[in-house]
Design a protein around this motif. Sequence first.
Motif, PDB file in Angstrom:
ATOM      1  N   ASN A  87       0.906  -1.064  -0.124  1.00 41.74           N
ATOM      2  CA  ASN A  87      -0.112   0.039  -0.221  1.00 41.74           C
ATOM      3  C   ASN A  87       0.800   1.016  -0.221  1.00 41.74           C
ATOM      4  OD1 ASN A  87      -1.422   2.180   1.507  1.00 41.74           O
ATOM      5  ND2 ASN A  87      -2.930   0.978   0.805  1.00 41.74           N
ATOM      6  N   PRO A  88       0.391   2.236  -0.907  1.00 40.06           N
ATOM      7  CA  PRO A  88       1.427   3.267  -1.026  1.00 40.06           C
ATOM      8  C   PRO A  88       1.478   4.241   0.150  1.00 40.06           C
ATOM      9  CG  PRO A  88      -0.110   3.561  -2.579  1.00 40.06           C
ATOM     10  CD  PRO A  88      -0.411   2.164  -1.933  1.00 40.06           C
ATOM     11  N   GLY A  89       0.336   4.294   1.101  1.00 43.96           N
ATOM     12  CA  GLY A  89       0.360   5.554   2.140  1.00 43.96           C
ATOM     13  C   GLY A  89      -0.886   6.469   1.641  1.00 43.96           C
ATOM     14  N   GLN A  90      -0.718   7.532   2.309  1.00 41.14           N
ATOM     15  CA  GLN A  90      -1.541   8.586   1.931  1.00 41.14           C
ATOM     16  C   GLN A  90      -1.089   9.516   1.021  1.00 41.14           C
ATOM     17  OE1 GLN A  90      -2.086   9.125   6.030  1.00 41.14           O
ATOM     18  NE2 GLN A  90      -4.592   8.776   5.902  1.00 41.14           N
ATOM     19  N   PHE A  91      -1.879  10.262  -0.022  1.00 43.02           N
ATOM     20  CA  PHE A  91      -1.603  11.082  -0.796  1.00 43.02           C
ATOM     21  C   PHE A  91      -0.791  12.268  -0.073  1.00 43.02           C
ATOM     22  CE2 PHE A  91      -1.227  12.408  -4.963  1.00 43.02           C
ATOM     23  CZ  PHE A  91      -1.006  13.787  -5.183  1.00 43.02           C
ATOM     24  N   GLU A  92      -1.297  12.789   0.895  1.00 45.79           N
ATOM     25  CA  GLU A  92      -1.040  14.164   1.584  1.00 45.79           C
ATOM     26  C   GLU A  92       0.602  13.788   2.224  1.00 45.79           C
ATOM     27  OE1 GLU A  92      -4.635  15.108   3.101  1.00 45.79           O
ATOM     28  OE2 GLU A  92      -4.291  13.599   4.561  1.00 45.79           O
ATOM     29  N   TYR A  93       0.527  12.379   2.727  1.00 42.97           N
ATOM     30  CA  TYR A  93       2.077  12.191   3.302  1.00 42.97           C
ATOM     31  C   TYR A  93       2.843  11.630   2.367  1.00 42.97           C
ATOM     32  CZ  TYR A  93      -0.906  13.594   7.149  1.00 42.97           C
ATOM     33  OH  TYR A  93      -1.635  14.344   8.146  1.00 42.97           O
ATOM     34  N   LEU A  94       2.960  11.652   1.104  1.00 41.19           N
ATOM     35  CA  LEU A  94       4.182  11.176   0.387  1.00 41.19           C
ATOM     36  C   LEU A  94       5.498  11.322   0.838  1.00 41.19           C
ATOM     37  CD1 LEU A  94       2.870  11.573  -3.567  1.00 41.19           C
ATOM     38  CD2 LEU A  94       3.367   9.660  -2.052  1.00 41.19           C
ATOM     39  N   ASN A  95       5.624  12.974   1.428  1.00 40.28           N
ATOM     40  CA  ASN A  95       6.801  13.360   1.790  1.00 40.28           C
ATOM     41  C   ASN A  95       7.039  13.272   3.182  1.00 40.28           C
ATOM     42  OD1 ASN A  95       5.129  15.358   1.684  1.00 40.28           O
ATOM     43  ND2 ASN A  95       6.290  16.795   0.681  1.00 40.28           N
ATOM     44  N   LYS A  96       6.269  12.041   4.053  1.00 43.78           N
ATOM     45  CA  LYS A  96       6.157  12.216   5.449  1.00 43.78           C
ATOM     46  C   LYS A  96       7.667  12.239   6.279  1.00 43.78           C
ATOM     47  CE  LYS A  96       5.525   7.162   5.844  1.00 43.78           C
ATOM     48  NZ  LYS A  96       4.912   6.803   4.791  1.00 43.78           N
ATOM     49  N   GLU A  97       8.485  11.595   5.525  1.00 43.36           N
ATOM     50  CA  GLU A  97       9.824  11.458   6.144  1.00 43.36           C
ATOM     51  C   GLU A  97      10.696  12.755   6.289  1.00 43.36           C
ATOM     52  OE1 GLU A  97       9.318   9.256   3.409  1.00 43.36           O
ATOM     53  OE2 GLU A  97       9.158   7.423   4.641  1.00 43.36           O
ATOM     54  N   ILE A  98      10.401  13.470   4.949  1.00 46.51           N
ATOM     55  CA  ILE A  98      11.150  14.783   4.851  1.00 46.51           C
ATOM     56  C   ILE A  98      10.595  15.842   6.091  1.00 46.51           C
ATOM     57  CG2 ILE A  98      10.162  16.093   3.163  1.00 46.51           C
ATOM     58  CD1 ILE A  98      13.329  15.912   2.327  1.00 46.51           C
ATOM     59  N   ILE A 144       2.792   1.040  -8.668  1.00 45.28           N
ATOM     60  CA  ILE A 144       2.845   0.153  -9.892  1.00 45.28           C
ATOM     61  C   ILE A 144       4.018  -0.587  -9.779  1.00 45.28           C
ATOM     62  CG2 ILE A 144       1.796   1.786 -11.291  1.00 45.28           C
ATOM     63  CD1 ILE A 144       4.049   3.278 -11.993  1.00 45.28           C
ATOM     64  N   THR A 145       5.120  -0.419  -8.890  1.00 43.37           N
ATOM     65  CA  THR A 145       5.861  -1.598  -8.807  1.00 43.37           C
ATOM     66  C   THR A 145       6.156  -1.434  -7.219  1.00 43.37           C
ATOM     67  OG1 THR A 145       7.978  -0.511  -8.553  1.00 43.37           O
ATOM     68  CG2 THR A 145       7.198  -1.013 -10.804  1.00 43.37           C
ATOM     69  N   PRO A 146       6.732  -2.669  -6.595  1.00 45.32           N
ATOM     70  CA  PRO A 146       6.857  -2.462  -5.155  1.00 45.32           C
ATOM     71  C   PRO A 146       7.713  -1.451  -4.772  1.00 45.32           C
ATOM     72  CG  PRO A 146       7.501  -4.839  -6.178  1.00 45.32           C
ATOM     73  CD  PRO A 146       7.160  -3.738  -7.153  1.00 45.32           C
ATOM     74  N   LYS A 147       8.494  -0.474  -5.645  1.00 46.93           N
ATOM     75  CA  LYS A 147       9.222   0.861  -5.283  1.00 46.93           C
ATOM     76  C   LYS A 147       8.697   2.054  -5.595  1.00 46.93           C
ATOM     77  CE  LYS A 147      13.565  -2.201  -5.130  1.00 46.93           C
ATOM     78  NZ  LYS A 147      14.823  -2.376  -5.938  1.00 46.93           N
ATOM     79  N   LEU A 148       7.871   1.795  -6.556  1.00 47.21           N
ATOM     80  CA  LEU A 148       7.378   3.332  -7.144  1.00 47.21           C
ATOM     81  C   LEU A 148       5.865   3.522  -7.089  1.00 47.21           C
ATOM     82  CD1 LEU A 148       8.182   5.406  -9.228  1.00 47.21           C
ATOM     83  CD2 LEU A 148       7.649   3.903 -11.041  1.00 47.21           C
ATOM     84  N   SER A 149       5.526   4.349  -6.825  1.00 47.39           N
ATOM     85  CA  SER A 149       4.012   4.830  -6.806  1.00 47.39           C
ATOM     86  C   SER A 149       3.581   6.015  -7.306  1.00 47.39           C
ATOM     87  CB  SER A 149       3.454   4.567  -5.396  1.00 47.39           C
ATOM     88  OG  SER A 149       4.214   5.269  -4.304  1.00 47.39           O
ATOM     89  N   MET A 206       4.913  11.507  -7.522  1.00 53.80           N
ATOM     90  CA  MET A 206       5.287  10.231  -7.663  1.00 53.80           C
ATOM     91  C   MET A 206       6.368   9.862  -6.568  1.00 53.80           C
ATOM     92  SD  MET A 206       7.680   9.475 -10.908  1.00 53.80           S
ATOM     93  CE  MET A 206       9.067   9.852 -10.348  1.00 53.80           C
ATOM     94  N   ARG A 207       6.417   8.864  -6.027  1.00 47.55           N
ATOM     95  CA  ARG A 207       7.324   8.284  -4.904  1.00 47.55           C
ATOM     96  C   ARG A 207       8.181   7.196  -5.265  1.00 47.55           C
ATOM     97  NH1 ARG A 207       7.532   8.567   0.993  1.00 47.55           N
ATOM     98  NH2 ARG A 207       8.173   6.445   1.728  1.00 47.55           N
ATOM     99  N   TYR A 208       9.546   7.229  -5.169  1.00 47.98           N
ATOM    100  CA  TYR A 208      10.247   5.971  -5.353  1.00 47.98           C
ATOM    101  C   TYR A 208      11.112   5.799  -4.523  1.00 47.98           C
ATOM    102  CZ  TYR A 208      13.981   3.408  -7.543  1.00 47.98           C
ATOM    103  OH  TYR A 208      14.697   2.162  -7.911  1.00 47.98           O
ATOM    104  N   GLN A 209      10.904   4.644  -3.972  1.00 49.23           N
ATOM    105  CA  GLN A 209      11.540   4.278  -2.468  1.00 49.23           C
ATOM    106  C   GLN A 209      12.408   2.864  -2.682  1.00 49.23           C
ATOM    107  OE1 GLN A 209       9.092   3.877   0.777  1.00 49.23           O
ATOM    108  NE2 GLN A 209      10.836   4.509   1.961  1.00 49.23           N
TER     109      GLN A 209
END
Lengths: 50, 349
Positions: free
Chosen positions: B65-76, B208-213, B236-239
């Motif tokens: 699950n990719p998490g929430q849209f407003e918290y895409l950059n939660k770590e930063i 869309i992949t385990p690392k990219l949403s 877009m978030r790439y982890q």
Amino acid sequence: MNDSVKEIIIKGTAVGKFLLHWGYIPFIIYVGYKSSYPKPPLARIFSPMA
Amino acid sequence: MAEAAQQQPHASPMATGIAVPSISDMGFNKPRHYDAEEEIHQKFWNPLYYYKALNQHRLRLNLPNPGQFEYLNKEIKTTMLTNYAIEGGRADLAKILSPNFQVMHSFQLGLPGGNPSAFEFAGVYADENTMMHGKMDTDFNLQARFNHALSKDLQLKVQSQLMTNDSQSMVQLEGEYTGSDYTANVKAINPSMVDGTGIYLANYLQSITPKLSVGAELLYQAPMPKVQETSISFAMRYQPSADRAWVAQTQGSNILTTSYWRKVSEKCEAGAELQMLNVPSQGRREASCSVGVKYDFAMSTFRAMADNFGKVSMLLEEKIAPGFSFLLSGELDHLKGENKFGIGINLES
């Protein structure tokens, strides 16, 4: 939409805003007080020093 | 922007007690079980069979699950100190009255502007499915939040700011559905059934992949009855691994925000953020960049940040005794010469 219906909606939102504004925090305190066991002393809720 | 209406509560470290809503607490994290090997009992002439077969193919991909849209950059957001810096003197006295119920009195002295001293009372009730948070200050302005999990996947959130000056009041209603590998969210800010004004947002985030949403957000604004405006944003978030994250987000067609976060070691996290603004009609092209670092020690947390506008800031949070922590915050603006300093204590009892 009817003008009378609009009037009711506008008055209803004003009443709702008033109730939310003044009643939300007392409601939280009430729900928290009722659900906590043992019941906390009321002085701890209202006074910063207790 | 709709983002300005969102609340960022002051995060206080809670050694014990309930989880106070903070930036790093992204709602209810309940285990969700999706069965990809479940046998489909429907027959091929039933149209729902195709939906279920397609869904099982999707579940077999095993995307997180990719998490929430407003918290895409939660770590930063937790690494940078923009949400944690304080000014003047501040004392937060939190009382944990039960595992579900907590009350906080906070005092502020030496604030800039018209009102140098402030007192705020906050009450939080958190249940398994419900969270209620209300904060009221001496001018009788209320900031209220209400989260309720209607089911394990569907969450209803209401956020409201009611001011004594009624024109600044706002209410935000939000409904969020969390699927196996996607999150869909619908928000309405100040919706009015009378004349259809308000701001409405819908966003969708998909792995869309385990690392990219990737995700998209659609914004529809009607500030006055006959005036309408829409815009679309992408994210877009790439982890690549659990210790680094790349995030890129646009807001409408004018703003692009990109960030990189890296967990250098167990005690150290660093991040960099770049924001670019381009408004051709006004001829404005601006960019801002900030670099921040956070060190987590056993008894303290240290954050430092440097900006491209010549701002250097630092925040130290020291746990002197269990339940008592001390905050020191400083910001030096070398270009403008405006410096801000803050000192605070957080007391839990």
